[in-house]
Design a protein around this motif. Structure first.
Motif, PDB file in Angstrom:
ATOM      1  N   ASP A 148     -23.145  17.725 -29.447  1.00 57.74           N
ATOM      2  CA  ASP A 148     -22.052  17.203 -28.965  1.00 57.74           C
ATOM      3  C   ASP A 148     -21.672  16.581 -30.377  1.00 57.74           C
ATOM      4  N   ARG A 149     -20.366  17.442 -30.792  1.00 55.55           N
ATOM      5  CA  ARG A 149     -19.644  16.756 -32.167  1.00 55.55           C
ATOM      6  C   ARG A 149     -18.339  16.890 -31.817  1.00 55.55           C
ATOM      7  N   THR A 150     -17.790  15.857 -32.819  1.00 50.12           N
ATOM      8  CA  THR A 150     -16.172  16.092 -32.884  1.00 50.12           C
ATOM      9  C   THR A 150     -15.880  16.140 -34.136  1.00 50.12           C
ATOM     10  N   ILE A 151     -15.023  17.011 -34.595  1.00 50.01           N
ATOM     11  CA  ILE A 151     -14.384  17.179 -35.959  1.00 50.01           C
ATOM     12  C   ILE A 151     -12.850  16.451 -35.675  1.00 50.01           C
ATOM     13  N   ARG A 152     -12.651  15.348 -36.306  1.00 46.12           N
ATOM     14  CA  ARG A 152     -11.165  14.609 -36.111  1.00 46.12           C
ATOM     15  C   ARG A 152     -10.427  15.223 -37.089  1.00 46.12           C
ATOM     16  N   LYS A 153     -10.841  15.525 -38.440  1.00 39.09           N
ATOM     17  CA  LYS A 153     -10.170  15.792 -39.438  1.00 39.09           C
ATOM     18  C   LYS A 153     -10.772  17.046 -40.442  1.00 39.09           C
ATOM     19  N   SER A 154     -10.147  17.849 -40.914  1.00 37.65           N
ATOM     20  CA  SER A 154     -10.748  18.738 -41.611  1.00 37.65           C
ATOM     21  C   SER A 154     -11.495  18.239 -43.129  1.00 37.65           C
ATOM     22  N   PHE A 155     -12.771  18.715 -43.334  1.00 40.22           N
ATOM     23  CA  PHE A 155     -13.337  18.181 -44.520  1.00 40.22           C
ATOM     24  C   PHE A 155     -14.449  19.393 -45.012  1.00 40.22           C
ATOM     25  N   HIS A 156     -15.058  19.365 -45.959  1.00 36.11           N
ATOM     26  CA  HIS A 156     -16.046  20.237 -46.414  1.00 36.11           C
ATOM     27  C   HIS A 156     -17.427  19.428 -46.775  1.00 36.11           C
ATOM     28  N   ALA A 157     -18.609  19.751 -46.414  1.00 31.55           N
ATOM     29  CA  ALA A 157     -19.765  18.834 -46.352  1.00 31.55           C
ATOM     30  C   ALA A 157     -21.049  19.640 -46.865  1.00 31.55           C
ATOM     31  N   GLN A 158     -21.808  19.064 -47.376  1.00 32.04           N
ATOM     32  CA  GLN A 158     -23.173  19.595 -47.638  1.00 32.04           C
ATOM     33  C   GLN A 158     -24.000  19.429 -46.354  1.00 32.04           C
ATOM     34  N   TRP A 159     -25.187  19.866 -45.989  1.00 30.20           N
ATOM     35  CA  TRP A 159     -25.733  19.673 -44.957  1.00 30.20           C
ATOM     36  C   TRP A 159     -27.370  19.902 -45.000  1.00 30.20           C
ATOM     37  N   LEU A 187      -3.455  -2.505 -53.160  1.00 37.03           N
ATOM     38  CA  LEU A 187      -4.880  -2.821 -52.976  1.00 37.03           C
ATOM     39  C   LEU A 187      -5.058  -2.658 -51.507  1.00 37.03           C
ATOM     40  N   ALA A 188      -4.524  -3.105 -50.641  1.00 31.99           N
ATOM     41  CA  ALA A 188      -4.907  -2.928 -49.270  1.00 31.99           C
ATOM     42  C   ALA A 188      -5.217  -1.567 -48.784  1.00 31.99           C
ATOM     43  N   ILE A 189      -4.240  -0.642 -49.125  1.00 25.54           N
ATOM     44  CA  ILE A 189      -4.573   0.625 -48.838  1.00 25.54           C
ATOM     45  C   ILE A 189      -5.551   1.130 -49.302  1.00 25.54           C
ATOM     46  N   SER A 190      -5.896   1.080 -50.728  1.00 26.11           N
ATOM     47  CA  SER A 190      -7.102   1.509 -51.510  1.00 26.11           C
ATOM     48  C   SER A 190      -8.457   0.862 -50.826  1.00 26.11           C
ATOM     49  N   VAL A 191      -8.401  -0.146 -50.267  1.00 27.74           N
ATOM     50  CA  VAL A 191      -9.588  -1.018 -49.691  1.00 27.74           C
ATOM     51  C   VAL A 191      -9.878  -0.237 -48.264  1.00 27.74           C
ATOM     52  N   TRP A 192      -8.647   0.134 -47.450  1.00 36.82           N
ATOM     53  CA  TRP A 192      -8.833   0.628 -46.273  1.00 36.82           C
ATOM     54  C   TRP A 192      -9.281   2.041 -46.409  1.00 36.82           C
ATOM     55  N   HIS A 193      -8.758   2.876 -47.145  1.00 37.85           N
ATOM     56  CA  HIS A 193      -9.375   3.931 -47.714  1.00 37.85           C
ATOM     57  C   HIS A 193     -10.999   4.110 -48.161  1.00 37.85           C
ATOM     58  N   ALA A 194     -11.146   2.995 -48.721  1.00 36.13           N
ATOM     59  CA  ALA A 194     -12.625   3.284 -49.344  1.00 36.13           C
ATOM     60  C   ALA A 194     -13.642   2.755 -48.196  1.00 36.13           C
ATOM     61  N   ASN A 195     -13.052   2.007 -47.205  1.00 38.75           N
ATOM     62  CA  ASN A 195     -13.925   1.736 -46.211  1.00 38.75           C
ATOM     63  C   ASN A 195     -13.699   2.499 -44.784  1.00 38.75           C
ATOM     64  N   MET A 196     -13.065   3.413 -44.783  1.00 36.76           N
ATOM     65  CA  MET A 196     -13.048   4.243 -43.493  1.00 36.76           C
ATOM     66  C   MET A 196     -14.064   4.727 -43.078  1.00 36.76           C
ATOM     67  N   PRO A 197     -14.437   4.793 -41.767  1.00 30.08           N
ATOM     68  CA  PRO A 197     -16.055   5.191 -41.487  1.00 30.08           C
ATOM     69  C   PRO A 197     -15.927   6.667 -41.601  1.00 30.08           C
ATOM     70  N   ALA A 198     -17.135   7.353 -41.630  1.00 32.29           N
ATOM     71  CA  ALA A 198     -17.553   8.719 -41.604  1.00 32.29           C
ATOM     72  C   ALA A 198     -16.721   9.304 -40.144  1.00 32.29           C
ATOM     73  N   SER A 199     -17.161   8.535 -39.170  1.00 34.70           N
ATOM     74  CA  SER A 199     -16.496   9.071 -37.730  1.00 34.70           C
ATOM     75  C   SER A 199     -14.933   9.118 -38.174  1.00 34.70           C
ATOM     76  N   SER A 200     -14.343   8.819 -38.752  1.00 36.43           N
ATOM     77  CA  SER A 200     -12.687   9.117 -39.004  1.00 36.43           C
ATOM     78  C   SER A 200     -12.703  10.597 -38.975  1.00 36.43           C
ATOM     79  N   TRP A 201     -13.704  11.284 -39.762  1.00 35.27           N
ATOM     80  CA  TRP A 201     -13.809  12.682 -39.800  1.00 35.27           C
ATOM     81  C   TRP A 201     -14.584  13.535 -38.814  1.00 35.27           C
ATOM     82  N   PHE A 202     -15.799  12.836 -38.856  1.00 34.55           N
ATOM     83  CA  PHE A 202     -16.712  13.761 -38.135  1.00 34.55           C
ATOM     84  C   PHE A 202     -17.847  12.762 -37.195  1.00 34.55           C
ATOM     85  N   ASP A 203     -18.167  13.045 -36.112  1.00 36.04           N
ATOM     86  CA  ASP A 203     -18.996  12.213 -35.245  1.00 36.04           C
ATOM     87  C   ASP A 203     -19.900  13.325 -34.555  1.00 36.04           C
ATOM     88  N   VAL A 204     -21.323  12.789 -34.446  1.00 38.65           N
ATOM     89  CA  VAL A 204     -22.341  13.814 -33.607  1.00 38.65           C
ATOM     90  C   VAL A 204     -22.752  12.749 -32.798  1.00 38.65           C
TER      91      VAL A 204
END
Length: 154
Positions: free
Chosen positions: A55-66, A19-36
């Protein structure tokens, strides 16, 4: 007898850990992957594509619609003037071009901007594998497109 009492405790602890891992995954901010942190558009002249700094930072690979929307200032405020949408995969080693401009940012759409004031607003809906969708938004500064001075005009 102690073995009979410890199994339920292990099961409860195991479920709480899941449960703790699930809650942590669900609440990870977008900045864990991508920040502008910055989108800056330079002033320009009609007919010329404005240059940009982002100035953007890609921290983890992902796919996005923009969606990129260029807003133009009117008498009552800013209104959508030019819109471009797309999808991309983003990898941690991706970089922006050395000479970034608005045509790159809005590709495949080329926004022809007449004289006026504008702002670029960009939204990414990131869809990281195994996680819920996240959203990142970035707004540029307000920039000006000046009229092109015709040769021989005074």
């Amino acid at each position: 007898m102690t073995h009979k009492r410890t199994w339920p405790a292990f099961i409860v602890v195991g479920w709480l850990a899941i449960l703790a891992i699930s809650v942590w995954h669900a609440n990870m901010p977008a900045s864990s992957w991508f920040d502008v942190s910055k989108v800056y558009v330079f002033d320009s002249v009609e007919g010329e594509t404005p240059g940009m700094i982002a100035d953007r930072t890609i921290r983890k690979s992902f796919h996005a619609q923009w969606v990129v929307t260029v807003y133009r200032k009117g008498a009552r405020g800013f209104f959508p003037y030019c819109v471009s949408t797309g999808t991309n995969s983003y990898d941690v080693d991706d970089v922006l071009p050395d000479r970034l401009d608005l045509d790159f940012w809005t590709w495949p759409v080329r926004c022809q901007l007449p004289e006026g004031q504008y702002q670029v607003r960009t939204r990414w809906i990131i869809n990281p594998v195994g996680y819920a969708m996240r959203e990142v938004r970035a707004n540029s500064n307000i920039f000006t497109v000046r009229p092109k001075i015709q040769p021989g005009a005074h």
